[in-house]
Design an enzyme around this catalytic site. Sequence first.
Site, short mmCIF file in Angstrom:
data_model
loop_
_atom_site.label_atom_id
_atom_site.label_comp_id
_atom_site.label_asym_id
_atom_site.label_seq_id
_atom_site.Cartn_x
_atom_site.Cartn_y
_atom_site.Cartn_z
N VAL A 82 -5.33 53.81 -36.32
CA VAL A 82 -5.95 53.11 -37.44
C VAL A 82 -7.47 53.14 -37.25
CG1 VAL A 82 -6.15 50.93 -38.68
CG2 VAL A 82 -3.95 51.59 -37.66
N LYS A 83 -8.15 53.61 -38.27
CA LYS A 83 -9.60 53.76 -38.21
C LYS A 83 -10.26 52.59 -38.92
CE LYS A 83 -12.83 57.66 -38.61
NZ LYS A 83 -12.99 59.00 -39.23
#
Length: 217
Positions: A82-83
């Site tokens: 997850v960025k």
Amino acid sequence: MKFFVDTADVAAIAELNDLGMVDGVTTNPSLILKSGRDITEVTKEICELVDGPVSAEVVATQADAMIAEGRKLAEIAENITVKLPLTWDGLKACKTLTDEGKMVNVTLCFSANQALLAAKAGASFISPFIGRLDDLNVDGMELIEDIRTIYDNYGYETEILAASIRTVNHMKEAALIGADVATAPPGVIKQMANHVLTDKGLAAFLSDWEKTGQKIL
């Protein structure tokens, strides 16, 4: 140094992956737009192609919404990272998601202080943006060096993921300084094979071989 490919172009990823050059992939909203594809569809296809981490970015700006989007993205595949943006809300989301066992890539890092906060929040990766600092006449590689020193001083396990890579020299410098990962467009990675003396030497060898009148096959 691990190579991540900074693209949502599945064909380009596949070409490099066949050569063993892909340790992971990074995407962002701009790259998804460029691909012209649905984010879930293209991200799932990339995750099926690549064994390593695949970064997919949230677009929310508040922590609770970032967490919800992060959980949704993480459902796409086991190798999703997850960025999150390096904001205070992004750090809150990072702490929650990492506590849940999810990989997190904290992006848009432009200072060593930001990188220190991300490490303390448990980030799997920190993404300092080299090219964008260079645009401001600031040495982006100095930032990588500072983060490397800080992380080594205190034993942080967060991996330094050099981002906004635009040139082959960026790749070389990131490797020399000790970045754990560099993410670059496919074209930059392919350009690393090029050198004018290689071309010149090959041309000379082929010219001499032609003069022998021989064939291998």
